[in-house]
Write an enzyme that holds these catalytic residues in place. Structure first.
Site, PDB file in Angstrom:
ATOM      1  N   GLU A  44     -45.653   5.854 -18.017  1.00  0.00           N
ATOM      2  CA  GLU A  44     -44.767   6.962 -18.429  1.00  0.00           C
ATOM      3  C   GLU A  44     -43.762   5.579 -19.439  1.00  0.00           C
ATOM      4  O   GLU A  44     -43.224   5.523 -17.804  1.00  0.00           O
ATOM      5  CB  GLU A  44     -43.313   7.048 -17.914  1.00  0.00           C
ATOM      6  CG  GLU A  44     -42.998   8.341 -19.068  1.00  0.00           C
ATOM      7  CD  GLU A  44     -42.283   9.559 -18.320  1.00  0.00           C
ATOM      8  OE1 GLU A  44     -41.414  10.675 -18.808  1.00  0.00           O
ATOM      9  OE2 GLU A  44     -41.854   9.553 -16.980  1.00  0.00           O
ATOM     10  N   GLU A  69     -38.856   2.358 -16.022  1.00  0.00           N
ATOM     11  CA  GLU A  69     -37.126   2.081 -16.229  1.00  0.00           C
ATOM     12  C   GLU A  69     -36.167   1.565 -15.969  1.00  0.00           C
ATOM     13  O   GLU A  69     -36.768   0.870 -15.003  1.00  0.00           O
ATOM     14  CB  GLU A  69     -36.559   3.516 -14.883  1.00  0.00           C
ATOM     15  CG  GLU A  69     -35.107   4.056 -15.805  1.00  0.00           C
ATOM     16  CD  GLU A  69     -35.415   4.009 -17.050  1.00  0.00           C
ATOM     17  OE1 GLU A  69     -33.835   3.883 -17.951  1.00  0.00           O
ATOM     18  OE2 GLU A  69     -35.753   5.049 -18.137  1.00  0.00           O
ATOM     19  N   ASP A 118     -35.617   6.656 -27.346  1.00  0.00           N
ATOM     20  CA  ASP A 118     -34.074   5.888 -28.308  1.00  0.00           C
ATOM     21  C   ASP A 118     -34.992   6.150 -29.589  1.00  0.00           C
ATOM     22  O   ASP A 118     -36.181   5.362 -29.825  1.00  0.00           O
ATOM     23  CB  ASP A 118     -33.734   4.764 -27.290  1.00  0.00           C
ATOM     24  CG  ASP A 118     -32.660   4.577 -28.918  1.00  0.00           C
ATOM     25  OD1 ASP A 118     -32.302   5.001 -29.293  1.00  0.00           O
ATOM     26  OD2 ASP A 118     -31.261   3.978 -27.595  1.00  0.00           O
ATOM     27  N   ASP A 154     -37.892  14.774 -29.733  1.00  0.00           N
ATOM     28  CA  ASP A 154     -37.045  16.055 -30.707  1.00  0.00           C
ATOM     29  C   ASP A 154     -36.771  15.393 -31.579  1.00  0.00           C
ATOM     30  O   ASP A 154     -36.448  16.170 -32.710  1.00  0.00           O
ATOM     31  CB  ASP A 154     -36.143  16.937 -30.210  1.00  0.00           C
ATOM     32  CG  ASP A 154     -34.800  15.693 -29.915  1.00  0.00           C
ATOM     33  OD1 ASP A 154     -34.739  14.714 -29.562  1.00  0.00           O
ATOM     34  OD2 ASP A 154     -33.523  16.167 -30.545  1.00  0.00           O
ATOM     35  N   GLU A 192     -36.486  15.877 -18.737  1.00  0.00           N
ATOM     36  CA  GLU A 192     -34.427  16.447 -18.475  1.00  0.00           C
ATOM     37  C   GLU A 192     -34.023  16.842 -19.812  1.00  0.00           C
ATOM     38  O   GLU A 192     -33.147  17.589 -20.620  1.00  0.00           O
ATOM     39  CB  GLU A 192     -33.746  15.475 -17.307  1.00  0.00           C
ATOM     40  CG  GLU A 192     -34.309  15.621 -15.678  1.00  0.00           C
ATOM     41  CD  GLU A 192     -34.710  14.423 -15.934  1.00  0.00           C
ATOM     42  OE1 GLU A 192     -35.226  14.012 -14.565  1.00  0.00           O
ATOM     43  OE2 GLU A 192     -36.015  13.931 -16.428  1.00  0.00           O
ATOM     44  N   GLU A 194     -35.214  16.764 -22.991  1.00  0.00           N
ATOM     45  CA  GLU A 194     -36.741  17.964 -23.667  1.00  0.00           C
ATOM     46  C   GLU A 194     -35.333  19.199 -23.030  1.00  0.00           C
ATOM     47  O   GLU A 194     -35.813  20.448 -24.113  1.00  0.00           O
ATOM     48  CB  GLU A 194     -38.180  18.295 -22.630  1.00  0.00           C
ATOM     49  CG  GLU A 194     -38.647  19.414 -24.014  1.00  0.00           C
ATOM     50  CD  GLU A 194     -40.242  19.214 -23.088  1.00  0.00           C
ATOM     51  OE1 GLU A 194     -41.325  19.880 -24.170  1.00  0.00           O
ATOM     52  OE2 GLU A 194     -40.714  18.152 -22.073  1.00  0.00           O
TER      53      GLU A 194
END
Length: 216
Positions: A44, A69, A118, A154, A192, A194
């Site tokens: 991920e 990350e 982003d 989203d 989180e 989502e």
């Protein structure tokens, strides 16, 4: 995203090398040795606070997961979840995704997850979007033949842009949902972001694409 500075984060990350892998370039081509098996590897990019990748690792013990990350102040939250759950099939990397080919050999990764990346909405920032052509080229170098990207957001604009980018690159669209939480998709694990966006009534977009088989 505004990050709250956590000056202690670097030391905490360093204290748990069994979870946040130091010097990941040393494992290039040898991640199966670190995990102790030959199970598929899914990564991920932009793992955030780790809710998604932790949930996936719990649900799929036969798959090895690596969460990537960049920000120390964010990845420590994912580290906390891993400390609490001690999942043998999950590791974290505190690195920049632009350097993926320095950490993974060709064909070493089976699937890439991009969750709520982003959107970089300004045209001049297009090359920073994780679904921009240069990133798709990067992913292809480490993925298996016909490797997959699973993408959730989203942001309608980013989703539409990404579908075009995938198509222009020649990727095959195998699944698409324009309203994931109202679909019949089974097994969705939320991030989180989502949870927050869905609670506000935002529509969640999701798609799966795969690379075309390479000529042999």
């Amino acid at each position: 995203m505004r990050l709250r500075n956590k000056p202690w984060a670097k030391d905490k990350i360093a204290a748990y090398p069994q979870y946040v892998v130091p010097n990941p370039e040393q494992h290039k081509g040898k991640w199966s040795e670190l995990f102790g098996n030959n199970n598929p590897i899914h990564i991920e990019i932009g793992t955030g606070k780790g809710q998604f990748i932790t949930g996936m690792a719990k649900a799929n013990p036969h798959i090895n997961y690596i969460g990537i990350e960049l920000y120390e102040s964010v990845i420590v939250s994912a580290l906390d979840k891993l400390i609490e759950n001690d999942l043998p099939n999950l590791r974290l990397l505190n690195v920049n995704a632009k350097d993926l080919t320095g950490f993974f050999a060709g064909g070493e990764v089976e699937r890439i997850y991009l969750n709520f990346s982003d959107p970089w909405p300004k045209k001049r920032h297009e090359k920073r979007r994780l679904t921009y052509r240069s990133f798709l080229e990067l992913y292809e170098q480490i993925l298996v033949d016909e490797g997959e990207i699973h993408f959730k957001t989203d942001n309608q604009g980013l989703f539409e842009y990404s579908l075009v980018s995938f198509s222009q690159y020649g990727l095959l669209l195998t699944y698409v949902s324009l309203d994931l939480h109202q679909s019949d998709f089974v097994g969705n694990i939320m991030t989180e972001y989502e949870e927050k966006f869905a609670a506000k009534g935002n529509r969640i977009y999701r798609c799966e694409v795969k690379y075309r088989a390479k000529n042999r």
